[in-house]
Write an enzyme that holds these catalytic residues in place. Structure first.
Site, PDB file in Angstrom:
ATOM      1  N   GLU A   1       0.767  -1.289  -0.016  1.00 51.48           N
ATOM      2  CA  GLU A   1      -0.099  -0.232   0.187  1.00 51.48           C
ATOM      3  C   GLU A   1       0.820   1.323   0.076  1.00 51.48           C
ATOM      4  O   GLU A   1       0.076   2.334  -0.633  1.00 51.48           O
ATOM      5  CB  GLU A   1      -0.940  -0.172   1.203  1.00 51.48           C
ATOM      6  CG  GLU A   1      -2.017  -1.036   1.385  1.00 51.48           C
ATOM      7  CD  GLU A   1      -2.969  -1.017   0.327  1.00 51.48           C
ATOM      8  OE1 GLU A   1      -3.348  -0.020  -0.353  1.00 51.48           O
ATOM      9  OE2 GLU A   1      -3.322  -2.047  -0.412  1.00 51.48           O
TER      10      GLU A   1
ATOM     11  N   SER B   1     -49.572 -21.337  45.867  1.00 50.86           N
ATOM     12  CA  SER B   1     -49.123 -21.408  47.288  1.00 50.86           C
ATOM     13  C   SER B   1     -47.948 -20.925  47.425  1.00 50.86           C
ATOM     14  O   SER B   1     -47.542 -20.849  48.776  1.00 50.86           O
ATOM     15  CB  SER B   1     -49.004 -23.040  47.707  1.00 50.86           C
ATOM     16  OG  SER B   1     -50.385 -23.372  47.884  1.00 50.86           O
TER      17      SER B   1
END
Length: 849
Positions: A86, A472
């Site tokens: 690059e 319950s």
């Protein structure tokens, strides 16, 4: 010389004019140039990651995949590959490479096309942050000026690090760290030279040069990268040849999830969005650590899933998902070939632990199936015989005799691997669903949470979003209110039928015990242990409904969720499992209301702490409160954490201790079997399967068994399990005898597992999940039974009357009382009853309400 002087003059004038033009152009477009100073503090968009308390990745949120890396954490080989391809003169030029510009200009003159851009790494960074990718002259000019600015603000290493972390590299991977994960499923430091060169090759054109979309072009580009590295002297010929010839073994990898807990992840994601907003939460790079550890979370998920399969299988097989073909012995032409089956299976979902499979062969008591991986598996009779036909929720068909009674070739079915038996078996997606919550009762930290069978089938989190009737499970709070209003564990209640005319409805209300067994006068401790419904109603009447609701509100329950009628005492209130577990935590921690939380800490993308939970905690019931406060403060200071306030005390330690005592006998029961004083609590299965003395809990089942619960505590945990149908009109039903299941699990028959017979209730349906979880979660954890509070006294009472007694035999027991509430009268000889001399048999009870 004349021409030479003229040439030099022309060059000089051109240079002056060029410089003037360049300066003029710079000042002309300078107002349009962005400030590059922001790059000093740039924050890359990084996904949020959620971890368990012990550091396992649970989930990742955010469209962009990015793993920010410091430059010194990026392999030299990748940096060399990038520089070689690059910008080989990156560390030499000032952001603009004159040689590259001349090369691009020459190419333009020769070809007439803008084939080379002459972009340096700095110029690419400028374009990625501030400009569009269009090939326009003005964009290129701005790019050059911005690059020059960047070089004045940042060092070369800072520019390179930003570039490597910012650039898009295909398949939503941004930066080289994410690319290593997406394409190779590895940490970038673990990649080979060939793999590093492959990533470097992506920079030119990630959409067309990536090894997933175009492996051929990716390999060609990799060779170019390696050749440039060879030319620059970064690698030798041997390294070049070896890397250039290496196969590309790339495929798309997701985040490496180490703990699959999607309900937990979804809760944390929602909290982070509420805290920071959606965009910031998903892109801010937050690393979120849950309060949940991987061990307990896995245990909760396994217990919930296995429990649902146990319930589902004892109710029968609902048939294959689909019949793909019909085949007779005379005609096999319609049968699919292997390719057809695999193509079809590839389109089918799977929900762990369920996997789709196709039946290919049926023998007398065995079938063969093919799974999505193309493997042929044999499922023998042990994995089939459970599958008697499902008729309704309350009835099942005859037990199968041969495999053909269950399935035929061409059936699409679910299979699962049974960890307890170690075999593959036929299965099905459970119709019923469940939820599970475990909390640390001291600080409210969620220790495990399950919102249903499968998040991928239903995202509805039943642990926090489903308000279901609690049955319950409400009774311990009713009994706690009774203790606040003068009742004691030895108070005698009348366990007898109730008939009350309701003027509004014009009918008689007759709450019933289930089974319909009435013991007459009964101590309050025994009444809760046996879950006597009529006693709960009588307690509500004795305390008053307003006082009951006010007392329940102390446990964090919204009074608006508590019906203002006597059905409240039987559990007609609708609460979430999280709310129920939070309420039970008050009994576990000595009377303090903690606030559940699921996030322990939040770090930034570099692991630096941003926030740490400082929950209100309950002082330890095992030591004096002052000493507890000092210990917690000292620990907080040593951990550099600001100590928080203590959780509010909502009931006394004495009340919490006595209510826990009653719940412990719901598990252990009491008395002497040989002397006819023995009785069994509704949670007795936990006592049979867990050898611990610090367990306490309560079952819960609503009318018609539409909701089943078990909530309990032990060690350092409080946990709630719920099972029911999402369709609230549907009952969990009952099951008939299945001899195969009984034979398969004789030691578990009627304790837990899939062999239970009769009406479904909290003890049969929900409690097994609680037991499976707690049995493993508390392994090696010391028992944690709280000491007797200072305000508690013990006296010997008569088991039948609850009065004082001087007897020391099976007719008496020591009982706990809040100081000042203990009985003052002794049982008279006329009142004394010896159960051993009675003809009435001892009856066991099961909890239905």
């Amino acid at each position: 010389m004349k021409y030479l002087k003229l040439f030099i003059l022309i060059i000089f004038c051109s240079a002056v004019l060029g410089t003037i033009s360049l300066i003029s152009l710079y000042f002309y477009i300078k107002p349009e140039l962005p400030s590059v100073a922001i790059l000093k503090d740039v924050r890359l968009q990084t996904p949020m990651k959620i971890y368990s308390q012990d550091g396992l990745l649970i989930s990742q949120y955010g469209v962009k995949r990015r793993i920010p890396l410091e430059l010194n954490n990026i392999p030299d080989g990748l940096i060399q590959a990038i520089l070689a391809t690059e910008d080989s003169r990156f560390y030499e030029h000032p952001g603009i490479d004159p040689i590259g510009v001349m090369r691009a200009f020459a190419n333009l003159v020769i070809t007439g096309e803008k084939g080379q851009g002459a972009s340096t790494i700095t110029m690419q960074l400028a374009r990625n942050f501030f400009l569009s990718p269009d090939k326009a002259w003005m964009r290129k000019i701005k790019e050059a000026f911005i690059s020059w600015h960047i070089e004045q603000v940042l060092t070369k290493d800072e520019i390179l690090a930003l570039y490597l972390n910012k650039i898009e590299l295909g398949h939503r991977a941004f930066g080289v760290g994410a690319a290593a994960q997406v394409y190779f499923g590895k940490d970038i430091r673990d990649l080979s030279l060939a793999q590093l060169a492959t990533i470097a090759g992506l920079f030119k054109a990630p959409s067309t040069l990536n090894p997933i979309s175009n492996p051929r072009r990716s390999k060609e580009r990799r060779r170019v990268v390696l050749a440039r590295m060879l030319d620059e002297g970064y690698i030798n010929r041997q390294e070049f040849e070896q890397a250039a010839n290496e196969d590309i073994q790339a495929k798309k990898h997701g985040a490496e999830i180490e703990l699959d807990a999607p309900y937990l992840a979804d809760m944390i994601y929602a909290e982070m969005v509420a805290r920071y907003g959606k965009e910031e939460a998903e892109t801010g790079g937050y690393q979120v650590y849950a309060t949940v550890g991987s061990k307990l979370q896995r245990l909760a998920q396994q217990a919930t899933i296995r429990n649902l399969h146990d319930y589902d299988e004892r109710h029968g097989f609902r048939g294959p998902i689909q019949q793909l073909w019909q085949t007779s012995e005379d005609d096999e032409a319609t049968a699919w070939n292997e390719a057809q089956m695999l193509e079809f299976l590839a389109t089918q979902p799977s929900f762990k632990p369920l996997h789709p499979a196709i039946v290919t062969k049926v023998e007398e008591q065995q079938i063969r199936v093919i799974n999505q991986q193309g493997e042929y598996l044999e499922i023998n009779w042990e994995g089939l015989a459970w599958a008697r036909p499902f008729v309704t929720d309350t009835s099942q068909g005859d037990e199968p005799k041969v495999a053909a009674d269950i399935v035929t070739p061409g059936a699409l079915v679910w299979i699962r691997f049974n960890d307890e038996t170690g075999i593959w078996q036929l299965s099905q997606f459970p119709d019923a669903t469940g939820a599970f919550v475990a909390l640390d009762p001291v600080n409210g930290a969620v220790q495990a949470i399950v919102g249903g069978y499968s998040f991928y089938q239903s995202q509805f989190n039943r642990a926090t979003q489903a308000k279901r009737q609690v049955g319950s499970n409400i009774k311990p709070f009713v009994y706690s209110a009774a203790l606040e209003n003068g009742f004691t564990l030895a108070s005698i209640m009348n366990d007898a039928p109730i008939n009350q005319w309701d003027r509004k409805s014009g009918v008689v209300w007759r709450p019933k015990n289930s089974p319909e067994v009435y013991d007459g006068p009964i101590r309050m401790r025994v009444a809760l242990g046996k879950s006597k419904n009529v006693v709960s109603v009588r307690l509500l009447r004795g305390v008053g409904i307003d006082n009951i609701i006010q007392h329940m509100a102390k446990f964090g329950f919204n009074p608006q969720d508590l019906p203002r009628d006597e059905s409240l005492s039987l559990g007609s209130a609708s609460l979430t499992p999280m709310e129920v577990a939070t309420g039970f935590a008050v009994f576990a921690n000595g009377g303090y209301l903690i606030t559940p939380h699921i996030i322990e800490r939040i770090d930034n993308e570099f692991g630096e702490p941003l926030w740490h939970a400082t929950p209100a905690v309950a002082p330890s019931p095992y030591i004096e409160e002052v000493a507890a406060e000092a210990a917690v403060d000292e620990q907080a200071l040593s951990d550099n954490v600001i100590p928080t306030e203590y959780a509010p005390s909502v009931i006394s330690r004495e009340n919490a201790f006595l209510t826990r005592e009653m719940m412990s006998t719901a598990i252990t029961g009491g008395g002497n079997w040989s002397k006819k004083t023995y009785w069994q609590g509704t949670g007795w299965r936990a006592n049979n399967l867990m050898s611990r003395d610090d367990l306490a809990g309560k079952t819960g089942t609503t009318n018609d068994s539409k909701d089943t619960w078990f909530s309990g505590l032990g060690g350092n945990l409080v946990a709630t399990a719920w099972v029911g149908f999402d369709d609230m009109s549907r009952s969990l039903g009952r099951t008939s005898r299945n001899q195969y299941l009984i034979n398969q699990n004789p030691q578990k028959f009627n304790w837990m597992g899939n062999a239970m017979v009769g009406a479904e209730d909290g003890a049969r349906v929900a409690q097994p999940a609680w037991i499976r979880f707690m049995r493993e979660a508390l392994e090696g954890v010391p028992e944690a039974y709280p000491p007797v509070p200072d305000g508690i006294v013990t006296v010997r009472i008569d088991r039948t009357s609850g009065k004082l007694t001087q007897r020391t035999d099976h007719t008496s027991r020591f009982e706990y009382f809040i100081k000042g509430t203990e009985p003052t009268q002794y049982v008279d000889e006329e009142e004394f009853i010896d159960p051993f001399e009675q003809d009435t048999p001892v009856l066991e009870t099961e909890d239905i309400f």
